[in-house]
Scaffold this motif. Structure first.
Motif, short mmCIF file in Angstrom:
data_model
loop_
_atom_site.label_atom_id
_atom_site.label_comp_id
_atom_site.label_asym_id
_atom_site.label_seq_id
_atom_site.Cartn_x
_atom_site.Cartn_y
_atom_site.Cartn_z
N ASP A 57 0.83 -1.22 0.00
CA ASP A 57 0.00 0.00 0.00
C ASP A 57 0.86 1.27 0.00
O ASP A 57 0.83 2.04 -0.92
N GLY A 58 1.62 1.48 1.04
CA GLY A 58 2.44 2.68 1.13
C GLY A 58 3.82 2.31 1.66
O GLY A 58 4.03 1.17 2.05
N PRO A 59 4.74 3.25 1.69
CA PRO A 59 6.12 2.94 2.09
C PRO A 59 6.24 2.54 3.56
O PRO A 59 7.19 1.86 3.93
N ASP A 60 5.30 2.94 4.40
CA ASP A 60 5.44 2.67 5.83
C ASP A 60 4.66 1.45 6.30
O ASP A 60 4.61 1.17 7.49
N HIS A 61 4.03 0.77 5.41
CA HIS A 61 3.26 -0.42 5.78
C HIS A 61 3.95 -1.65 5.18
O HIS A 61 3.89 -1.87 3.97
N LEU A 62 4.64 -2.42 6.03
CA LEU A 62 5.41 -3.56 5.54
C LEU A 62 4.76 -4.86 5.97
O LEU A 62 4.22 -4.96 7.07
N ALA A 63 4.83 -5.86 5.09
CA ALA A 63 4.36 -7.19 5.46
C ALA A 63 5.23 -8.22 4.76
O ALA A 63 5.76 -7.97 3.69
N ALA A 64 5.38 -9.36 5.41
CA ALA A 64 6.18 -10.45 4.85
C ALA A 64 5.24 -11.56 4.42
O ALA A 64 5.02 -12.51 5.15
N CYS A 65 4.67 -11.42 3.23
CA CYS A 65 3.73 -12.44 2.75
C CYS A 65 3.73 -12.44 1.23
O CYS A 65 3.70 -11.39 0.60
N HIS A 66 3.76 -13.65 0.66
CA HIS A 66 3.72 -13.76 -0.80
C HIS A 66 2.36 -13.36 -1.36
O HIS A 66 2.24 -12.99 -2.51
N HIS A 67 1.33 -13.50 -0.56
CA HIS A 67 -0.02 -13.32 -1.11
C HIS A 67 -0.77 -12.20 -0.44
O HIS A 67 -1.99 -12.25 -0.30
N SER A 68 -0.07 -11.16 -0.01
CA SER A 68 -0.79 -10.12 0.74
C SER A 68 -1.82 -9.40 -0.12
O SER A 68 -2.78 -8.86 0.43
N ASP A 69 -1.64 -9.43 -1.44
CA ASP A 69 -2.65 -8.76 -2.27
C ASP A 69 -4.03 -9.42 -2.11
O ASP A 69 -5.05 -8.77 -2.20
N GLN A 70 -4.04 -10.72 -1.82
CA GLN A 70 -5.33 -11.40 -1.63
C GLN A 70 -6.06 -10.88 -0.39
O GLN A 70 -7.27 -10.94 -0.31
N LEU A 71 -5.26 -10.40 0.57
CA LEU A 71 -5.89 -9.93 1.80
C LEU A 71 -6.58 -8.59 1.62
O LEU A 71 -7.45 -8.23 2.40
N ALA A 72 -6.15 -7.85 0.58
CA ALA A 72 -6.75 -6.54 0.36
C ALA A 72 -8.25 -6.67 0.16
O ALA A 72 -9.01 -5.75 0.43
N LEU A 73 -8.69 -7.85 -0.30
CA LEU A 73 -10.11 -8.05 -0.57
C LEU A 73 -10.90 -8.34 0.70
O LEU A 73 -12.11 -8.31 0.71
N GLN A 74 -10.17 -8.65 1.77
CA GLN A 74 -10.84 -9.05 3.00
C GLN A 74 -11.29 -7.85 3.80
O GLN A 74 -10.60 -6.84 3.88
N GLN A 75 -12.42 -8.02 4.44
CA GLN A 75 -12.90 -6.97 5.34
C GLN A 75 -12.22 -7.19 6.70
O GLN A 75 -12.27 -8.30 7.24
N SER A 76 -11.57 -6.18 7.23
CA SER A 76 -10.91 -6.37 8.51
C SER A 76 -11.93 -6.44 9.64
O SER A 76 -12.86 -5.64 9.68
N PRO A 77 -11.75 -7.40 10.53
CA PRO A 77 -12.70 -7.51 11.64
C PRO A 77 -12.59 -6.35 12.63
O PRO A 77 -13.49 -6.13 13.43
N ALA A 78 -11.49 -5.59 12.56
CA ALA A 78 -11.33 -4.51 13.53
C ALA A 78 -12.30 -3.36 13.23
O ALA A 78 -12.77 -2.68 14.12
N ALA A 79 -12.58 -3.14 11.93
CA ALA A 79 -13.49 -2.06 11.57
C ALA A 79 -14.89 -2.46 11.97
O ALA A 79 -15.37 -3.52 11.59
N SER A 80 -15.54 -1.63 12.76
CA SER A 80 -16.88 -2.02 13.17
C SER A 80 -17.86 -0.90 12.91
O SER A 80 -17.48 0.22 12.69
#
Ligand SMILES: Nc1ncnc2c1ncn2[C@@H]1O[C@H](COP(=O)(O)OP(=O)(O)OP(=O)(O)O)[C@@H](O)[C@H]1O
Ligand SMILES: Nc1ncnc2c1ncn2[C@@H]1O[C@H](COP(=O)(O)OP(=O)(O)O)[C@@H](O)[C@H]1O
Ligand code: SF4
Ligand code: SF4
Ligand SMILES: [Mg+2]
Ligand SMILES: [Mg+2]
Lengths: 317, 335, 333
Positions: free
Chosen positions: B312-335
């Motif tokens: 997403d941006g320069p300050d958001h790092l993740a170590a995952c081959h498939h993180s783009d798939q997660l972009a489609l997921q609704q985060s449970p934290a947002a309520s």
């Protein structure tokens, strides 16, 4: 649980999930994979930790030598231990008499070898006696508590307050000298610490959650003591007993040395040191070899006891 | 983010034990700027404490070994600095508080005395002045009757007060960075709220940077600016709390958020746990360490360790081959 | 629904003894000081509160693992506080416990098989095939039976503890902080397991916890304890949405939620100081020494009432019982 339907928890081992599942709500929620936990037995663990300790292994070797000597004393000894030969009294070590001869011309080496039997017998038997008394009284004290506890612990205090040797001498003065009186005397004055140790370890284990779990299942007191409390509280007691054998051997030798132990003609290290000290300064081999035998045996028990303590301590895994 | 004050680069701390090599910290990087709060979350044994202890030089070598990495404080590497320089920084510029204050406070000395000693160890100050400062500090952290309390021993304090006393000790020298390792785990929630309130107030007054180590995702949500998620000695995800909670890009983070019971929501049907259990750090699975538990895992995950990359941006790092798939997921934290 | 368990005026005081030769009581820890509640068949009733408030003592008294000082506990209508040894043994089959510490609650020198056979042995029942069925029920494998507790992870041990509690097919299970010691990612697995088992086996749970998030998820009704007394009790959603006792309010407001925006918007009700000693609880309302309402909102005359008169646990128009003279519902989450 008699004939209830068993719920459909999926049998699981290593869990692998299909890729691309839409999130985490799989049916495998009950899965408890057993990853990375190797099969180890309790005994295997203890043995591994024990053998890692060099001093403990040295102690084990020393004890093996002691026990072999005790068992095969007649074969190992070069002469009969009581055979006197007044022609060769007070001779220094030689090819014939490795440790020399005493004032009655008896072979010192053979007497030291046979002395192992007395030392080991008295050491083990007296501590075994102490263990029996200590474990019974300690369990009653720790598990039944209240008046029993108060009574037993006051008695233990009395025995504890007496120096081992003085207590033993008192008993022997009453029942007379001999191997059995020495064993009984030493046993009677060694149980107090065992009972105390066991009691305090029982007191903490009695409060543990697994004992509470057993109580909530309706287990009887007897079952709780024999199945849950004792197996878990015996470790420190056994370690202490191991080291106590060493103390008993020293005490046994001291009693002989003071002339109140086993009868003087019995080949015994204490007796030998006692009669050898008359020649202190010029026939030192007379007291030196039996003393070394005491030290060797005692260190063996102490090293093994120490090693066991560390090996049994699950915190030092 | 401003210029980092303290940063860890590719740190690897391995313990050489009988059972094997425990890769407690295995290639971890993070940094913290002045006045910032960085949360570090992860389950038990994921390497949170060891990475903080390494900064303080409190990891015992051996059994530990620093296999690689740098720990930079204002640009100086603490791992290669000489003893004098290290001592000047650790304890003075960087200090630490622990879960169990009893381990940090000496039971045989009076609390005030211990704080005064810390002050005198680093600053030229007379005994009386140091004692007076200790009393002031105890007052500042909200201990009633600080004068009298300074003369008491640690066991005379309640759990919450001990934690306050430890905070007073840690702040005695006005450090720039405070490492807080589960500072409230042993405390009740109402006392936890008091302690966190205290930390925030002190941070606002002094501009201290705080590294908040915890396994409580709620605590981090309420108190950190950025959060680092650790898994099996490695960094899974790092970003601002909004990024990580609302747009998680690592399946482990998402899984954690989904598995939580929530006090602020009516009962949902079932919790959605992460399957399996964390790996032993002696036998971390090859490739991505999370792959045996990950619903997104594919073959590449079992072969290659995913790099920690910007998403997403320069300050958001993740170590995952498939993180783009997660972009489609609704985060449970947002309520 | 009928009440499976009825607890009335339960009191447990632990005497503090002094003296070596002539032991005499010099006071008492008032661990539980007159609490009453019912457990309905098939429900989950949660007891929450801070450490030392008497939750575990209550749990153990309900199972008669400790003898209550006074009060009555009825199980299916029968007063079990007076049950004799043999009756008690039979009752043990009906009620079981799951412990907090999965490392301390399993005998380290027994295999899982030994641990799971024990309940059957104790009650003279046939254990054939039961161990495997129990392991399967809690999501473990038959081959796990030969292992020792230290060979399992915390979550797996807790499953063994759950299996042991289920062995005798009890009606009531007391869960004393069953997931507090578990890792976040394992907690949900065990909570789901407890819920599944409850649905399948029609279990009644007395669920003890200090983690309000877990309680909100699992409980049907909640009672909040403070210093040995119940200060508020209500159906779960009611309690969390309309807490009316200042202590409940402080507790709920202190629990952080994993939602940054919501956290930023939340208002914390801070209580001052520490919990007083249960040896000398404050007069009148036990919470008054820390009560933010008492300190900030009440007039002196109102305060005097808090000091003089212990508030009864009754509904003061807020929809559920609350032990505060000035109970007033607030929305906090
Ligand atoms: N002295 C040591 N010797 C061997 N292994 C160690 C040592 N100290 C820590 N470890 C291991 O390093 C790993 C990381 O430990 P660490 O204490 O950092 O975990 P953590 O994330 O802080 O966990 P927790 O939430 O339980 O505090 C663990 O597997 C631990 O067993
Ligand atoms: N065996 C005991 N002897 C004396 N006091 C005890 C004993 N068990 C518990 N207590 C005291 O009783 C109070 C309530 O304890 P407990 O029920 O364990 O609390 P909780 O489970 O709510 O944390 C505490 O003050 C505790 O110290
Ligand atoms: S790299 Fe693969 S296994 Fe690892 S978290 Fe991403 S999807 Fe899952
Ligand atoms: S009765 Fe008084 S002191 Fe007690 S909770 Fe209510 S307002 Fe507070
Ligand atoms: Mg830690
Ligand atoms: Mg408790």
């Amino acid at each position: 649980m008699t004939d209830q339907a068993v719920p459909a928890a999926p049998p699981v081992g290593e869990v692998t999930l299909e890729a691309g599942a839409s999130g985490f709500g799989g049916a495998e929620t009950q899965a408890a994979a057993v990853g990375g936990i190797t099969r180890q037995t309790q005994f295997g663990n203890v043995r591994r930790r024990f053998l890692r300790n060099k001093l403990a292994v040295v102690g084990l070797v020393m004890l093996t030598i002691v026990f072999v000597t005790a068992v095969f004393a007649p074969i190992i000894a070069t002469h009969p231990p009581r055979a006197q030969d007044l022609n060769i009294t007070l001779q220094g070590p030689s090819a014939q008499h490795w440790f020399g001869t005493d004032e009655l011309g008896r072979d010192v080496f053979s007497r030291v070898v046979h002395g192992t039997r007395i030392a080991v017998t008295v050491g083990l038997a007296s501590i075994f006696l102490a263990l029996v008394i200590g474990v019974v009284l300690g369990s009653v004290s720790g598990y039944l508590g209240r008046a029993w506890d108060a009574l037993i612990m006051r008695i233990a205090d009395v025995f504890f307050a007496f120096p081992l040797i003085i207590g033993a001498i008192m008993i022997i003065l009453v029942v007379g000298r001999g191997v059995a009186p020495v064993i009984i005397a030493l046993g009677l004055f060694s149980w107090a610490t065992i009972a105390r140790l066991l009691r305090s370890s029982i007191l903490s284990i009695r409060e543990s959650e697994y004992v509470e779990a057993a109580r909530s299942l309706g287990a009887s007191k007897w079952r709780i003591v024999t199945r849950h409390v004792l197996p878990n509280s015996m470790a420190p007691v056994l370690v202490y007993a191991m080291v106590s054998v060493a103390a008993a051997i020293v005490a046994q030798a001291s009693l002989s040395y003071l002339g109140v132990g086993v009868p003087p003609d019995v080949p015994d290290w204490g007796n030998m040191i006692s009669s050898g000290q008359k020649f202190f300064g010029f026939k030192d081999y007379l007291w030196f070899f039996p003393s070394m035998a005491v030290v060797f045996t005692v260190l063996g028990f102490v090293f093994v006891g120490d090693g066991l303590r560390d090996a049994l301590d699950p915190r030092l895994r | 983010m401003t210029e980092p004050l303290l940063s860890i680069e590719d740190l690897r701390v391995h313990f050489h034990t009988d059972a094997g090599v425990v890769k407690a910290v295995d290639g971890v990087s993070w940094s913290i700027g002045p006045g910032e709060t960085l949360g570090i979350v992860g389950e038990s044994g994921s390497g949170k404490s060891v990475s903080a202890l390494a900064v303080m030089g409190l990891v015992e070598v051996p059994p530990a070994r620093y296999e690689s990495g740098r720990i930079l404080f204002k640009g100086r590497d603490l791992l290669t600095a000489d003893d004098k320089e290290r001592r000047a920084i650790r304890g003075k510029e960087i200090s630490m508080i622990f879960q169990d204050p009893l381990t940090a406070l000496n039971p045989v000395f009076r609390v005030g005395h211990q704080i005064a000693e810390v002050i005198q160890a680093h600053e030229k100050m007379g005994r009386i002045a140091a004692r007076a400062k200790a009393v002031d500090l105890l007052g500042e952290v909200g201990i009633p009757n600080p004068r009298q309390r300074a003369r008491e021993y640690p066991h005379q304090f309640s759990g919450g007060m001990r934690q306050r006393a430890m905070i007073a000790m840690a702040l005695a020298l006005d450090p720039l960075v405070l490492l807080a390792d589960e500072p409230t785990t042993a405390l009740d929630v109402t006392v936890q709220a008091q302690i966190m309130d205290l930390l925030i107030r002190l941070q606002a007054d002094r501009g201290t940077a705080i590294v908040l180590i915890t396994h409580d995702l709620g605590l981090v949500a309420g108190h950190a600016d950025r959060v680092l998620v650790m898994y099996a000695g490695k960094v899974a995800e790092l970003g601002t709390i909004d990024d990580v909670y609302y747009r998680p890009r690592h399946p482990y983070t998402l899984g954690l958020l989904k598995s939580l019971a929530r006090m602020d929501q009516r009962r949902s049907d079932r919790l959605q746990p992460i399957v399996g259990q964390p790996p032993s750090l002696i036998r971390v699975p090859p490739g991505c360490p999370f792959n045996p538990r990950c619903p997104f895992a594919t073959d590449i995950c079992r072969q290659e360790m995913p790099p920690l990359e910007p998403k997403d941006g320069p300050d958001h790092l993740a170590a995952c081959h498939h993180s783009d798939q997660l972009a489609l997921q609704q985060s449970p934290a947002a309520s | 629904m009928t009440a499976l368990v009825e607890v009335e005026n339960l009191v447990k005081h632990y005497p503090i003894r002094s003296g070596i030769v002539f032991r005499h009581d010099v006071g008492a820890v008032r661990a539980v000081d007159g609490i009453s509640f019912d457990l309905e068949q098939g429900e989950t009733f949660a007891l929450v509160g801070e450490s030392g408030c008497g939750k575990s003592t209550t749990a153990r008294a309900v199972l008669r693992l400790i003898e209550p000082t006074s009060g009555s506990i009825r199980f299916e209508g029968e007063d079990i506080t007076t049950a004799g040894a043999s009756r008690l043994r039979a009752l043990r089959r009906e009620m079981q416990m799951i412990f907090q510490d999965p490392f301390a609650s399993l005998n380290p020198r027994m295999t899982v098989r030994g641990i799971l056979r024990e309940p059957f042995t104790i009650h003279g029942l046939d254990a054939d095939g039961k161990v495997e069925a129990l392991l399967n029920m809690v999501g473990l494998l038959p081959e796990h039976a030969g292992r020792y507790p230290h060979e399992f992870s915390g979550g797996q041990r807790q499953r063994v503890g759950i299996a042991r509690a289920l062995a005798l097919n009890p009606k009531l299970i007391v869960c004393d902080e069953p997931v507090s010691a578990l890792d976040v990612s394992i907690r949900a697995q065990v909570i789901n397991l407890l819920e599944d088992l409850q649905a399948q086996l029609k279990l009644t749970y007395l669920f003890i916890a200090h983690d309000l998030s877990v309680v909100r998820h699992i409980a049907d009704r909640v009672a909040v304890m403070y210093l040995g007394t119940i200060v508020e009790t209500a159906p779960t959603d009611d309690l969390f949405e309309r807490p009316s006792h200042p202590y409940t309010q402080a507790l709920i407001s202190a629990v952080p939620v994993p939602d940054p925006n919501r956290e930023r918007a939340r208002r914390r009700i801070l209580v001052s100081g520490d919990v007083p000693s249960p040896v000398n609880p404050p007069s009148g309302c036990r919470f008054r020494t820390r009560c933010p309402k008492f300190a900030n909102e009440l007039t002196e005359a109102q305060q005097q009432r808090c000091i003089d008169e212990p508030p009864a646990l009754v509904d003061r128009g807020e929809g559920h019982p609350s032990a505060c003279h000035y109970a007033e519902a607030r929305e906090l989450v």
